[in-house]
Design an enzyme around this catalytic site. Structure first.
Site, short mmCIF file in Angstrom:
data_model
loop_
_atom_site.label_atom_id
_atom_site.label_comp_id
_atom_site.label_asym_id
_atom_site.label_seq_id
_atom_site.Cartn_x
_atom_site.Cartn_y
_atom_site.Cartn_z
N ASP A 192 43.93 37.90 18.12
CA ASP A 192 43.73 36.46 18.30
C ASP A 192 42.50 35.95 17.55
O ASP A 192 42.40 34.75 17.27
CB ASP A 192 43.62 36.13 19.79
CG ASP A 192 44.96 36.34 20.50
OD1 ASP A 192 45.99 36.01 19.91
OD2 ASP A 192 44.98 36.87 21.62
N TYR A 247 48.66 31.80 25.99
CA TYR A 247 47.52 32.26 26.79
C TYR A 247 46.32 31.35 26.63
O TYR A 247 46.14 30.74 25.58
CB TYR A 247 47.12 33.66 26.31
CG TYR A 247 47.42 34.76 27.31
CD1 TYR A 247 48.70 35.29 27.40
CD2 TYR A 247 46.44 35.25 28.16
CE1 TYR A 247 48.98 36.29 28.31
CE2 TYR A 247 46.72 36.26 29.07
CZ TYR A 247 48.00 36.77 29.14
OH TYR A 247 48.28 37.75 30.04
#
Ligand SMILES: [Cu+2]
Length: 660
Positions: free
Chosen positions: A301, A385
């Site tokens: 990420d 998320y």
């Protein structure tokens, strides 16, 4: 506010960067920006800089060409006059893939929904309202990419469908097919189909109250307000934050998000160094389920997408409560156009219950102090998320780094009658959430009273039973230096309650032992992966709890500068190959922690925060409790009031108007 060499690039500096690259002819139409960021000055130069000295401003851009997929790095010198801006270098970087961008994520959604093959495939599943469909593109390591397309900028996409226009986008997977996309041309290369297709599962995946059948809200919550009528106790001067004895400098970039520089503590009038630079350098999220749906699913990420790019604006009263000061962040899109994320970084102080206390049960006197902490936080939304990051500074010299994960888990329907795979948890009707891990790598360039430090690995153990230790009671500690980079990869050991101390061997405290800060290794977990496997080879950093390296300005990314579509590690394992000495020198700590996510039913349909943290604690850094100078609560005296002899047993010293 005075400018500083570490200040993040401004809107104007971003614009001047793109203008200079356009003027030089390097920014042709087919090229896109993966990033533009401050070309951070060398640590030595920053430490030598004094206010009033000239400031050298340079930007570092990473571009790629959508026509031939070549990547470039550009340095632009930003002079005091824009007319003198110049492209210092523009170099092709062979065989790398720059990070994916938010623009491509959106473009891919649009392009795939316009492709007749996708439309037809969705219609076969009875899905004709494309407004409800979300295409969520990921990238992956070379080993998982189809061989014939390994030279492309390649995405693979999940398909999701909302139940209603405002429904949870990640509640209903269209399982059994992945779109393989050339991200340069936005061309659908293939629809990869599973052998067995599970029909949609009858889940209740909604979390907005009006979409949850029969949802009634709690009615017994009374207002809780935090007020600081005289304002907060910290000050923000440009990018410098001062709070009680702490001082630090904030920066922000597309990749790490917040960066905390030059952390110092005022110890009775002496500014003492603790850290030069602290940030999150990488995040690796391998899904540990070998199915068609999840085997290619490993997210970086930070390296692939950028924690800064994913940072969202914060809302007072919701994301942050109390007397808040916000800092904005400026980011650029793939055309190099800057835009501001208002209220990106939240600064505030919090009450944190009791700091220290003792009740003298003989004379009834009680001293108690309330604790406060200074918090720097951001929220990042990475597709399904969210990661909430909190750096907290305490009055006793502690630093805590906390991460909360929330948002929506990835789920997958099961065929009728199929068992739940052993690699996941059944969370709804015929639906499981696969196990996965979130490895975060915190890069911490600590400077404990200066740059000359040594990391000691400290283990506790029972001493042998002998004449001096006849009852086997003795616990002793051993401290072993992490002497060179060959010993750089350290593992947590529960049996010895292992921790690491960053010591300054050249400086002792009042009792003659070296000053130190201790890394308290919580929230660490083992990789549970064969080191020969492709996902491990890309990110061997996740194989150990702590890595220590000699500080080098260019060593910032533990899985390499370009982990997107990588095959192997160009980061930590490459840096330690020369086995530099780590004794009495400038060291950097890479702490690997996070969430070993064995999914729960309660994480569905939206996860209550899963909270992990680790601490840096002074260990002989100060000569005694540094928080003795924290005053009692106003109006509650210092030393507590008169002894009240009535009815006191041990540990119940008095009551009344004072804090006792
Ligand atoms: Cu998770």
């Amino acid at each position: 506010m005075s400018p500083h060499p570490l200040d993040s690039l401004s809107t104007e500096e971003f614009r001047r960067t793109t203008a200079a690259l356009r003027a030089s002819g390097d920014l042709i139409d087919s090229r896109r920006f993966a990033s533009i960021t401050l070309d951070e000055p060398a640590k030595a130069a920053v430490l030598a800089w004094r206010e009033g000295d000239p400031i050298v401003r340079r930007s570092l851009s990473v571009l790629w060409d959508r026509a031939d997929n070549k990547a470039y790095e550009a340095i632009v010198a930003l002079g005091s006059d824009p007319a003198n801006d110049e492209v210092v270098s523009f170099e092709h970087v062979p065989d790398v893939t720059p990070n994916f961008t938010v623009d491509e994520w959106h473009d891919c959604d649009v392009a795939m929904k316009a492709d007749p093959r996708v439309v037809a495939a969705l219609a076969e599943r009875g899905l004709t309202d494309l407004d409800l469909v979300c295409i969520d593109v990921w990238t992956y390591g070379k080993a998982m990419m189809p061989e014939k397309w390994r030279d492309r900028r390649l995405g693979w996409a999940d398909i999701w469908v909302r139940s209603t226009p405002t429904g949870n986008p990640y509640a209903n997977p269209v399982s059994g097919m992945k779109l393989i996309v050339d991200m340069n041309t936005m061309e659908l290369l293939e629809i990869d189909r599973a052998d067995v297709i599970a029909p949609p599962a009858p889940v209740m995946g909604e979390y907005e109250p009006d979409l949850v059948p029969g949802q009634r809200m709690r009615t017994d919550i009374k207002p809780l307000e935090i007020t600081q009528p005289d304002g907060p106790s910290f000050e923000v001067d440009g990018n410098v934050v001062r709070w009680q004895n702490w001082e630090f400098r904030l920066a922000f970039n597309y990749r790490e998000g917040p960066v905390i520089h030059q952390v110092k503590y005022d110890d009775h009038g002496t500014q003492r160094d603790i850290a030069y630079r602290m940030s999150f350098a990488e995040m690796i999220v391998p899904y540990r389920d070998p199915s068609f749906e999840h085997s290619r699913r490993t997210a970086y990420d930070i390296g692939e997408w950028g924690l800064g790019y994913m940072t969202t604006s914060l809302t007072l009263g919701c994301d942050c409560l109390g007397e808040i000061r916000y800092l904005d962040a400026v980011l650029t899109d793939s055309l190099g156009e800057p835009s501001t994320v208002p209220n990106a970084i939240c600064l505030h102080e919090e009450d944190n219950a009791v700091l220290w206390k003792h009740a003298d049960s003989l004379n009834g006197r009680t001293e108690v102090r309330r604790a406060r902490r200074m918090v720097v936080s951001i929220h990042a939304t990475v597709a399904n998320y969210e990661y909430l990051v909190y750096w907290r500074f305490y009055q006793d010299g502690n630093i805590e780094c906390e991460v909360r994960a929330t948002g929506i888990m990835v789920t997958t329907p099961l065929p009728e009658g199929a068992p739940t795979p052993p690699t996941g948890t059944l969370v709804d009707q015929r639906t499981y959430a696969p196990f996965h891990q979130h490895f975060l790598v915190a890069r911490m360039d600590l400077d404990i009273d200066g740059q000359q430090n040594t990391v000691m690995e400290v283990d506790s153990m029972a001493a042998p039973i002998d004449r001096q230790n006849p009852y086997g009671l003795a616990v002793v500690t051993t401290a072993t230096p992490v002497a060179s980079e060959a010993e750089s990869a350290r593992d947590y050991n529960w049996d010895t309650q292992r921790a690491w101390k960053v010591t300054n061997p050249n400086k002792v405290n009042a009792v003659g032992t070296p000053v130190a800060y201790k890394l308290v290794p919580t929230a660490a977990f083992p990789p549970m992966m064969d080191p020969g496997m492709p996902q491990y080879l890309r990110a061997p950093v996740m194989g150990h709890t702590l890595w220590v390296t000699r500080q080098h300005d260019e060593e910032k990314w533990p899985c390499g500068t370009y982990p997107t579509q990588s095959t192997d590690d160009q980061g930590l394992t490459a840096w330690i190959a020369d086995d530099e000495s780590l004794v009495n020198t400038d060291v950097v700590l890479w702490y690997v922690f996070g969430i070993h996510h064995i999914t729960r039913i309660e994480d569905w349909p939206v996860m209550p925060v899963d909270t992990v943290s680790f601490w840096l604690k002074p260990f002989g850094f100060f000569d005694r409790n540094p928080a003795l100078d924290v005053p009692p609560q106003p109006g509650h005296g210092g030393t507590a009031g008169p002894a009240d002899s009535a009815g006191h047993g041990h540990g119940t010293a008095g009551h009344g108007p004072s804090c006792h």
